[in-house]
Motif scaffolding. Structure first.
Motif, PDB file in Angstrom:
ATOM      1  N   ASP A 120       0.854  -1.201   0.000  1.00  0.00           N
ATOM      2  CA  ASP A 120       0.000   0.000   0.000  1.00  0.00           C
ATOM      3  C   ASP A 120       0.884   1.243   0.000  1.00  0.00           C
ATOM      4  O   ASP A 120       0.916   2.023   0.945  1.00  0.00           O
ATOM      5  N   LEU A 121       1.622   1.436  -1.110  1.00  0.00           N
ATOM      6  CA  LEU A 121       2.657   2.464  -1.156  1.00  0.00           C
ATOM      7  C   LEU A 121       2.125   3.873  -0.948  1.00  0.00           C
ATOM      8  O   LEU A 121       2.796   4.728  -0.383  1.00  0.00           O
ATOM      9  N   ALA A 122       0.896   4.139  -1.393  1.00  0.00           N
ATOM     10  CA  ALA A 122       0.343   5.497  -1.283  1.00  0.00           C
ATOM     11  C   ALA A 122      -0.641   5.630  -0.126  1.00  0.00           C
ATOM     12  O   ALA A 122      -1.227   6.685   0.069  1.00  0.00           O
ATOM     13  N   GLY A 123      -0.851   4.546   0.632  1.00  0.00           N
ATOM     14  CA  GLY A 123      -1.793   4.611   1.741  1.00  0.00           C
ATOM     15  C   GLY A 123      -3.238   4.726   1.305  1.00  0.00           C
ATOM     16  O   GLY A 123      -4.082   5.219   2.057  1.00  0.00           O
ATOM     17  N   GLN A 124      -3.561   4.245   0.087  1.00  0.00           N
ATOM     18  CA  GLN A 124      -4.906   4.436  -0.458  1.00  0.00           C
ATOM     19  C   GLN A 124      -5.719   3.146  -0.537  1.00  0.00           C
ATOM     20  O   GLN A 124      -6.827   3.155  -1.080  1.00  0.00           O
ATOM     21  N   ASN A 125      -5.199   2.043  -0.014  1.00  0.00           N
ATOM     22  CA  ASN A 125      -5.965   0.796  -0.002  1.00  0.00           C
ATOM     23  C   ASN A 125      -7.294   1.024   0.711  1.00  0.00           C
ATOM     24  O   ASN A 125      -7.332   1.437   1.871  1.00  0.00           O
ATOM     25  N   LYS A 126      -8.389   0.784   0.014  1.00  0.00           N
ATOM     26  CA  LYS A 126      -9.714   1.139   0.540  1.00  0.00           C
ATOM     27  C   LYS A 126     -10.033   0.396   1.840  1.00  0.00           C
ATOM     28  O   LYS A 126     -10.635   0.970   2.757  1.00  0.00           O
ATOM     29  N   LYS A 127      -9.639  -0.865   1.897  1.00  0.00           N
ATOM     30  CA  LYS A 127      -9.891  -1.647   3.110  1.00  0.00           C
ATOM     31  C   LYS A 127      -9.136  -1.042   4.293  1.00  0.00           C
ATOM     32  O   LYS A 127      -9.690  -0.889   5.390  1.00  0.00           O
ATOM     33  N   TYR A 128      -7.877  -0.671   4.076  1.00  0.00           N
ATOM     34  CA  TYR A 128      -7.069  -0.117   5.158  1.00  0.00           C
ATOM     35  C   TYR A 128      -7.569   1.260   5.576  1.00  0.00           C
ATOM     36  O   TYR A 128      -7.587   1.588   6.768  1.00  0.00           O
ATOM     37  N   VAL A 129      -7.959   2.064   4.593  1.00  0.00           N
ATOM     38  CA  VAL A 129      -8.496   3.403   4.917  1.00  0.00           C
ATOM     39  C   VAL A 129      -9.761   3.270   5.757  1.00  0.00           C
ATOM     40  O   VAL A 129      -9.945   3.982   6.756  1.00  0.00           O
ATOM     41  N   LEU A 130     -10.658   2.358   5.375  1.00  0.00           N
ATOM     42  CA  LEU A 130     -11.888   2.144   6.131  1.00  0.00           C
ATOM     43  C   LEU A 130     -11.577   1.700   7.552  1.00  0.00           C
ATOM     44  O   LEU A 130     -12.197   2.167   8.518  1.00  0.00           O
ATOM     45  N   LEU A 131     -10.596   0.801   7.688  1.00  0.00           N
ATOM     46  CA  LEU A 131     -10.210   0.321   9.015  1.00  0.00           C
ATOM     47  C   LEU A 131      -9.703   1.477   9.881  1.00  0.00           C
ATOM     48  O   LEU A 131     -10.063   1.603  11.060  1.00  0.00           O
ATOM     49  N   LYS A 132      -8.898   2.338   9.294  1.00  0.00           N
ATOM     50  CA  LYS A 132      -8.376   3.485  10.036  1.00  0.00           C
ATOM     51  C   LYS A 132      -9.498   4.444  10.423  1.00  0.00           C
ATOM     52  O   LYS A 132      -9.482   5.028  11.510  1.00  0.00           O
ATOM     53  N   GLN A 133     -10.459   4.594   9.551  1.00  0.00           N
ATOM     54  CA  GLN A 133     -11.597   5.464   9.867  1.00  0.00           C
ATOM     55  C   GLN A 133     -12.458   4.874  10.985  1.00  0.00           C
ATOM     56  O   GLN A 133     -12.964   5.609  11.835  1.00  0.00           O
ATOM     57  N   LEU A 134     -12.588   3.539  10.998  1.00  0.00           N
ATOM     58  CA  LEU A 134     -13.369   2.889  12.052  1.00  0.00           C
ATOM     59  C   LEU A 134     -12.695   3.046  13.416  1.00  0.00           C
ATOM     60  O   LEU A 134     -13.378   3.165  14.442  1.00  0.00           O
ATOM     61  N   TYR A 135     -11.367   3.033  13.433  1.00  0.00           N
ATOM     62  CA  TYR A 135     -10.628   3.142  14.694  1.00  0.00           C
ATOM     63  C   TYR A 135     -10.417   4.586  15.134  1.00  0.00           C
ATOM     64  O   TYR A 135      -9.957   4.831  16.246  1.00  0.00           O
ATOM     65  N   ARG A 136     -10.777   5.525  14.274  1.00  0.00           N
ATOM     66  CA  ARG A 136     -10.554   6.939  14.582  1.00  0.00           C
ATOM     67  C   ARG A 136     -11.182   7.391  15.894  1.00  0.00           C
ATOM     68  O   ARG A 136     -10.536   8.117  16.669  1.00  0.00           O
ATOM     69  N   PRO A 137     -12.401   6.966  16.246  1.00  0.00           N
ATOM     70  CA  PRO A 137     -12.975   7.418  17.522  1.00  0.00           C
ATOM     71  C   PRO A 137     -12.265   6.830  18.752  1.00  0.00           C
ATOM     72  O   PRO A 137     -12.358   7.395  19.846  1.00  0.00           O
ATOM     73  N   ILE A 138     -11.583   5.703  18.583  1.00  0.00           N
ATOM     74  CA  ILE A 138     -10.931   5.026  19.709  1.00  0.00           C
ATOM     75  C   ILE A 138      -9.601   5.681  20.052  1.00  0.00           C
ATOM     76  O   ILE A 138      -9.222   5.798  21.221  1.00  0.00           O
ATOM     77  N   ILE A 139      -8.894   6.117  19.019  1.00  0.00           N
ATOM     78  CA  ILE A 139      -7.562   6.702  19.203  1.00  0.00           C
ATOM     79  C   ILE A 139      -7.707   8.167  19.584  1.00  0.00           C
ATOM     80  O   ILE A 139      -8.339   8.948  18.868  1.00  0.00           O
ATOM     81  N   GLN A 140      -7.099   8.540  20.682  1.00  0.00           N
ATOM     82  CA  GLN A 140      -7.279   9.903  21.189  1.00  0.00           C
ATOM     83  C   GLN A 140      -6.370  10.915  20.515  1.00  0.00           C
ATOM     84  O   GLN A 140      -6.718  12.087  20.388  1.00  0.00           O
ATOM     85  N   HIS A 141      -5.178  10.469  20.111  1.00  0.00           N
ATOM     86  CA  HIS A 141      -4.264  11.394  19.464  1.00  0.00           C
ATOM     87  C   HIS A 141      -3.354  10.630  18.513  1.00  0.00           C
ATOM     88  O   HIS A 141      -2.984   9.483  18.780  1.00  0.00           O
ATOM     89  N   TYR A 142      -3.030  11.283  17.388  1.00  0.00           N
ATOM     90  CA  TYR A 142      -2.184  10.683  16.366  1.00  0.00           C
ATOM     91  C   TYR A 142      -0.852  11.420  16.290  1.00  0.00           C
ATOM     92  O   TYR A 142      -0.804  12.649  16.427  1.00  0.00           O
ATOM     93  N   ILE A 143       0.200  10.660  16.042  1.00  0.00           N
ATOM     94  CA  ILE A 143       1.518  11.239  15.825  1.00  0.00           C
ATOM     95  C   ILE A 143       2.032  10.748  14.476  1.00  0.00           C
ATOM     96  O   ILE A 143       2.051   9.551  14.214  1.00  0.00           O
ATOM     97  N   CYS A 144       2.388  11.681  13.609  1.00  0.00           N
ATOM     98  CA  CYS A 144       2.971  11.301  12.326  1.00  0.00           C
ATOM     99  C   CYS A 144       4.346  11.933  12.201  1.00  0.00           C
ATOM    100  O   CYS A 144       4.659  12.925  12.860  1.00  0.00           O
ATOM    101  N   LEU A 145       5.166  11.345  11.341  1.00  0.00           N
ATOM    102  CA  LEU A 145       6.563  11.745  11.270  1.00  0.00           C
ATOM    103  C   LEU A 145       6.825  12.813  10.217  1.00  0.00           C
ATOM    104  O   LEU A 145       7.858  13.494  10.274  1.00  0.00           O
ATOM    105  N   SER A 146       5.915  12.960   9.257  1.00  0.00           N
ATOM    106  CA  SER A 146       6.179  13.861   8.144  1.00  0.00           C
ATOM    107  C   SER A 146       4.943  14.677   7.800  1.00  0.00           C
ATOM    108  O   SER A 146       3.822  14.357   8.212  1.00  0.00           O
ATOM    109  N   LEU A 147       5.140  15.722   7.009  1.00  0.00           N
ATOM    110  CA  LEU A 147       4.018  16.530   6.540  1.00  0.00           C
ATOM    111  C   LEU A 147       3.133  15.717   5.611  1.00  0.00           C
ATOM    112  O   LEU A 147       1.912  15.916   5.581  1.00  0.00           O
ATOM    113  N   GLU A 148       3.733  14.797   4.852  1.00  0.00           N
ATOM    114  CA  GLU A 148       2.944  13.913   4.003  1.00  0.00           C
ATOM    115  C   GLU A 148       1.992  13.075   4.858  1.00  0.00           C
ATOM    116  O   GLU A 148       0.812  12.918   4.531  1.00  0.00           O
TER     117      GLU A 148
END
Length: 380
Positions: A120-148
């Protein structure tokens, strides 16, 4: 009060993500923080030994391939036993266990996005995106390493800006520092003379694309006797690709000027012997190896993916090339060999950038603020 942080990872073996966790644990004040590590699969004891604190516990869930419901139960039991204040997961596989952290009543739940893999080089796999959206209410804060990563979480996953922090990786500029080739742990056969030594460090996996570097190097050696006689290639790391790469270089008659020693624990003593660091990855977050190379005073050639453009300033600290573009990579390798006298100044620029923009102290301070802010919110 000492804040107990539980780091939740797929595994704990040689890698940039894992190396960042080692740095963080070693540098956070032990009077303020203590740590546990939970690996979904397993860990390498030799790599775990890089943690200098004696009070860190590590656990393996021994997750089986596919859906392993038993691993969720084992994780729940561990979290109830450990009672951490913070559960900090990294990347998609570990994110799924944030539901377990919620059920185990872990007060603070953080998730780190460190980039994507070959599937999933671009992070656009629909299944993975949906999974991340489902977990969004559970995770209180996100940390990312880059502006991308920040743009991805906001625009694709829908994470509100107030629940998102960008914390760039930092590098220990005292441990990783310039030195002469005489001081380097490179084989003497490579450092003799004035060869331009191209080197890379990382897992030998498809997503790191060392294959492209080997292909480009062999092609240049076959095209130019000047390049053949005045360069060498070093690839540090292990993985399934290593035997194939070694055989390919041997068949091309280049084994004597190429070194592929596998994993090494003395990277800080090897890097300074390189002339140029090359990272041809298909995907990256913020590369620890680029930062370590910059701190060692090396020019960097890197693929234009992920956070690499945030680290490498073209013509100032190195060069960028389109991912997978063999002719462009060949051109840059040859340019470095033909302008070897200019490389030290570009390396000095890289060292200055590492010191001023990507210090380990800055990274640790940012994580400290995030961990303590969460606890203070709970106490408030």
């Amino acid at each position: 009060m000492t804040v107990h942080i539980c780091h939740l990872l797929w595994s704990f073996r040689t890698g940039g993500l894992e190396n960042g966790v080692v740095n963080l644990i070693n540098q956070l004040n032990p009077a303020e923080f203590r740590h546990s590590i939970i690996c979904l699969t397993d860990y390498d004891p030799a790599f775990f030994a890089r943690i200098t604190r004696a009070d860190v516990q590590i656990f393996s869930l021994h997750k089986r391939a596919g859906q392993d419901l038993g691993s969720f139960k084992r994780c729940y039991q561990l979290l109830r036993q450990l009672k951490p204040d913070v559960c900090h997961s990294r990347n998609l596989a570990a994110m799924e266990y944030q539901l377990v952290a919620l059920l185990a009543r872990v007060p603070r739940r953080l998730h780190g996005e460190h980039g994507w893999d070959l599937t999933d080089l671009a992070g656009q796999n629909k299944k993975y995106v949906l999974l991340k959206q489902l977990y969004r209410p559970i995770i209180q804060h996100y940390i990312c390493l880059s502006l991308e990563g920040q743009r991805y979480l906001q625009q694709t996953v829908g994470v509100p800006a107030k629940r998102l922090s960008v914390i760039c990786n930092g590098v220990d500029t005292e441990r990783f520092s310039p030195a002469s080739r005489v001081q380097s742990n490179l084989p003497a056969s490579l450092t003799a003379g004035d060869r331009v030594i191209f080197g890379t460090v990382g897992r030998l996996a498809d997503v790191k694309n060392q294959q492209l570097l080997v292909d480009a190097y062999i092609a240049l050696c076959q095209q130019s006797s000047d390049f053949l006689n005045n360069t060498a290639l070093v690839i540090i790391g292990d993985g399934q690709k290593r035997p194939h790469l070694q055989q390919q270089l041997s068949v091309a008659g280049l084994a004597a000027q190429c070194w592929l020693p596998g994993d090494r624990s003395d990277i800080a003593s090897i890097l300074p012997g390189f002339s140029v660091f090359v990272l041809p990855s298909l995907a990256e977050g913020i590369s620890n190896t680029i930062l370590e190379a910059m701190a060692c005073g090396l020019p960097v050639i890197a693929s234009e993916v992920g956070g690499n453009p945030e680290l490498v300033q073209p013509e100032h600290t190195g060069w960028l090339f389109p991912s997978g573009d063999k002719p462009q990579l060949m051109q840059l390798l040859q340019h470095c060999q033909q302008t070897a006298a200019e490389l030290p100044q570009i390396g000095r620029n890289a060292r200055t950038a590492a010191e001023q923009q990507f210090s380990l102290d800055s990274m640790v301070a940012a994580y400290r603020r995030q961990y303590l802010a969460g606890i203070r919110q709970q106490e408030g």
